[in-house]
Design a protein around this motif. Sequence first.
Motif, PDB file in Angstrom:
ATOM      1  N   LYS A 100      35.872  53.627  48.682  1.00 33.33           N
ATOM      2  CA  LYS A 100      34.415  53.684  48.533  1.00 33.33           C
ATOM      3  C   LYS A 100      33.920  52.607  47.574  1.00 33.33           C
ATOM      4  O   LYS A 100      32.881  51.979  47.802  1.00 33.33           O
ATOM      5  N   MET A 101      34.660  52.377  46.494  1.00 32.86           N
ATOM      6  CA  MET A 101      34.297  51.321  45.556  1.00 32.86           C
ATOM      7  C   MET A 101      34.338  49.958  46.236  1.00 32.86           C
ATOM      8  O   MET A 101      33.443  49.122  46.050  1.00 32.86           O
ATOM      9  N   LEU A 102      35.377  49.709  47.005  1.00 32.85           N
ATOM     10  CA  LEU A 102      35.518  48.430  47.704  1.00 32.85           C
ATOM     11  C   LEU A 102      34.345  48.200  48.643  1.00 32.85           C
ATOM     12  O   LEU A 102      33.805  47.092  48.733  1.00 32.85           O
ATOM     13  N   ASP A 103      33.936  49.252  49.330  1.00 30.10           N
ATOM     14  CA  ASP A 103      32.808  49.139  50.256  1.00 30.10           C
ATOM     15  C   ASP A 103      31.500  48.934  49.498  1.00 30.10           C
ATOM     16  O   ASP A 103      30.676  48.086  49.873  1.00 30.10           O
ATOM     17  N   THR A 104      31.299  49.676  48.426  1.00 31.26           N
ATOM     18  CA  THR A 104      30.065  49.574  47.637  1.00 31.26           C
ATOM     19  C   THR A 104      29.856  48.173  47.081  1.00 31.26           C
ATOM     20  O   THR A 104      28.734  47.656  47.089  1.00 31.26           O
ATOM     21  N   PHE A 105      30.931  47.559  46.624  1.00 31.82           N
ATOM     22  CA  PHE A 105      30.813  46.246  45.984  1.00 31.82           C
ATOM     23  C   PHE A 105      31.231  45.098  46.894  1.00 31.82           C
ATOM     24  O   PHE A 105      31.468  43.981  46.429  1.00 31.82           O
ATOM     25  N   ASN A 140      24.527  46.110  37.954  1.00 29.37           N
ATOM     26  CA  ASN A 140      25.641  46.057  38.899  1.00 29.37           C
ATOM     27  C   ASN A 140      26.969  46.022  38.158  1.00 29.37           C
ATOM     28  O   ASN A 140      27.937  46.674  38.552  1.00 29.37           O
ATOM     29  N   TYR A 141      27.008  45.249  37.108  1.00 31.51           N
ATOM     30  CA  TYR A 141      28.231  45.150  36.302  1.00 31.51           C
ATOM     31  C   TYR A 141      28.548  46.503  35.660  1.00 31.51           C
ATOM     32  O   TYR A 141      29.690  46.969  35.706  1.00 31.51           O
ATOM     33  N   ARG A 142      27.529  47.132  35.088  1.00 30.18           N
ATOM     34  CA  ARG A 142      27.746  48.432  34.443  1.00 30.18           C
ATOM     35  C   ARG A 142      28.178  49.477  35.462  1.00 30.18           C
ATOM     36  O   ARG A 142      29.016  50.340  35.172  1.00 30.18           O
ATOM     37  N   SER A 143      27.613  49.418  36.657  1.00 30.15           N
ATOM     38  CA  SER A 143      27.984  50.359  37.709  1.00 30.15           C
ATOM     39  C   SER A 143      29.440  50.180  38.110  1.00 30.15           C
ATOM     40  O   SER A 143      30.180  51.167  38.283  1.00 30.15           O
ATOM     41  N   ASP A 172      25.307  42.536  28.109  1.00 36.99           N
ATOM     42  CA  ASP A 172      24.940  41.185  28.549  1.00 36.99           C
ATOM     43  C   ASP A 172      26.134  40.500  29.207  1.00 36.99           C
ATOM     44  O   ASP A 172      26.692  39.540  28.662  1.00 36.99           O
ATOM     45  N   PRO A 173      26.534  40.968  30.383  1.00 35.06           N
ATOM     46  CA  PRO A 173      27.724  40.407  31.040  1.00 35.06           C
ATOM     47  C   PRO A 173      27.474  39.014  31.614  1.00 35.06           C
ATOM     48  O   PRO A 173      26.367  38.680  32.023  1.00 35.06           O
ATOM     49  N   SER A 174      28.516  38.224  31.628  1.00 34.71           N
ATOM     50  CA  SER A 174      28.439  36.884  32.208  1.00 34.71           C
ATOM     51  C   SER A 174      29.163  36.875  33.552  1.00 34.71           C
ATOM     52  O   SER A 174      29.776  37.865  33.960  1.00 34.71           O
ATOM     53  N   GLU A 175      29.117  35.739  34.220  1.00 39.55           N
ATOM     54  CA  GLU A 175      29.820  35.594  35.491  1.00 39.55           C
ATOM     55  C   GLU A 175      31.328  35.786  35.294  1.00 39.55           C
ATOM     56  O   GLU A 175      32.005  36.342  36.156  1.00 39.55           O
ATOM     57  N   ALA A 176      31.838  35.340  34.139  1.00 33.98           N
ATOM     58  CA  ALA A 176      33.266  35.511  33.846  1.00 33.98           C
ATOM     59  C   ALA A 176      33.633  36.990  33.747  1.00 33.98           C
ATOM     60  O   ALA A 176      34.706  37.407  34.189  1.00 33.98           O
ATOM     61  N   HIS A 177      32.739  37.771  33.176  1.00 27.72           N
ATOM     62  CA  HIS A 177      32.992  39.210  33.053  1.00 27.72           C
ATOM     63  C   HIS A 177      32.993  39.873  34.422  1.00 27.72           C
ATOM     64  O   HIS A 177      33.844  40.720  34.709  1.00 27.72           O
ATOM     65  N   MET A 178      32.034  39.489  35.275  1.00 30.97           N
ATOM     66  CA  MET A 178      31.974  40.071  36.618  1.00 30.97           C
ATOM     67  C   MET A 178      33.205  39.681  37.427  1.00 30.97           C
ATOM     68  O   MET A 178      33.777  40.497  38.150  1.00 30.97           O
ATOM     69  N   THR A 179      33.648  38.442  37.286  1.00 34.34           N
ATOM     70  CA  THR A 179      34.858  38.000  37.982  1.00 34.34           C
ATOM     71  C   THR A 179      36.064  38.820  37.542  1.00 34.34           C
ATOM     72  O   THR A 179      36.900  39.222  38.358  1.00 34.34           O
ATOM     73  N   ALA A 180      36.151  39.085  36.237  1.00 34.63           N
ATOM     74  CA  ALA A 180      37.257  39.878  35.710  1.00 34.63           C
ATOM     75  C   ALA A 180      37.198  41.310  36.223  1.00 34.63           C
ATOM     76  O   ALA A 180      38.229  41.917  36.536  1.00 34.63           O
ATOM     77  N   ALA A 181      35.987  41.868  36.325  1.00 32.64           N
ATOM     78  CA  ALA A 181      35.835  43.239  36.825  1.00 32.64           C
ATOM     79  C   ALA A 181      36.216  43.323  38.297  1.00 32.64           C
ATOM     80  O   ALA A 181      36.877  44.270  38.734  1.00 32.64           O
ATOM     81  N   LEU A 182      35.803  42.325  39.063  1.00 33.18           N
ATOM     82  CA  LEU A 182      36.143  42.313  40.479  1.00 33.18           C
ATOM     83  C   LEU A 182      37.644  42.103  40.679  1.00 33.18           C
ATOM     84  O   LEU A 182      38.201  42.562  41.682  1.00 33.18           O
ATOM     85  N   ARG A 183      38.281  41.425  39.752  1.00 35.45           N
ATOM     86  CA  ARG A 183      39.735  41.260  39.845  1.00 35.45           C
ATOM     87  C   ARG A 183      40.429  42.618  39.756  1.00 35.45           C
ATOM     88  O   ARG A 183      41.391  42.880  40.479  1.00 35.45           O
TER      89      ARG A 183
END
Length: 223
Positions: A100-105, A140-143, A172-183
């Motif tokens: 479900k997480m994979l589909d949501t994001f 989106n990052y917090r979610s 205050d997330p950056s693109e680097a933080h989002m990339t790390a979360a998606l990893r």
Amino acid sequence: RSFDAVITGEEMGFTKCKSEPCVYVRNDAGGAIDAIIAIWVDDAVIAAKSESSMKAIKAALGKHFKYTDGGNLEYFLGIRVQRDTARMKLHLSQSGYIEKMLDTFGMTTANTVATPQDPHAKLCSRAIDDTTPATGTAENYRSLVGALLYAATTTRADISHAVGELSRYMSDPSEAHMTAALRVLRYLSGTRNHGITFSGSSLGDELTRGLPTTVRAYSDADF
């Protein structure tokens, strides 16, 4: 309160756990645990030492409440429960929750990775590394981090360090933080059936057969 009064009453004889108020325990005459009931909103899980004890608990509850008996436990709060009674094993995983997480994001077809963190990446606040804001919004990052946190605190302790680090940058997330979360999500995609296995001490697999049930903890703390 009505449920609490019934379950802790003289007929059922359960005691509320002091450390977890949604868990009730009942002991037999010898002091051993006879049954456990865990409650979450309007869902409940009952674990009993014998079939007769289980039937008696259900009958007692049925005198006071209407309920649906779901049979043997398979899913609870997004956690899949697989039982191997012959080998005394219980495996908890969250494959459905991860899907479900994979589909949501939008990560259902993303490539998987072998580790939840990039060993060469070092995260820091956006004010320090001066990178661009995260794609979309901070919400989106917090979610995403919140969804990962639930998995980390239930069956996926292997991502707890990565998620703990990501949670430092919620405001205050950056693109680097989002990339790390998606990893982390990509890592879960490739390990979605991983989880926690509880094994009895007498009939474990080749790695645990004949050994006592023990808990081992390791730390790399330098203080």
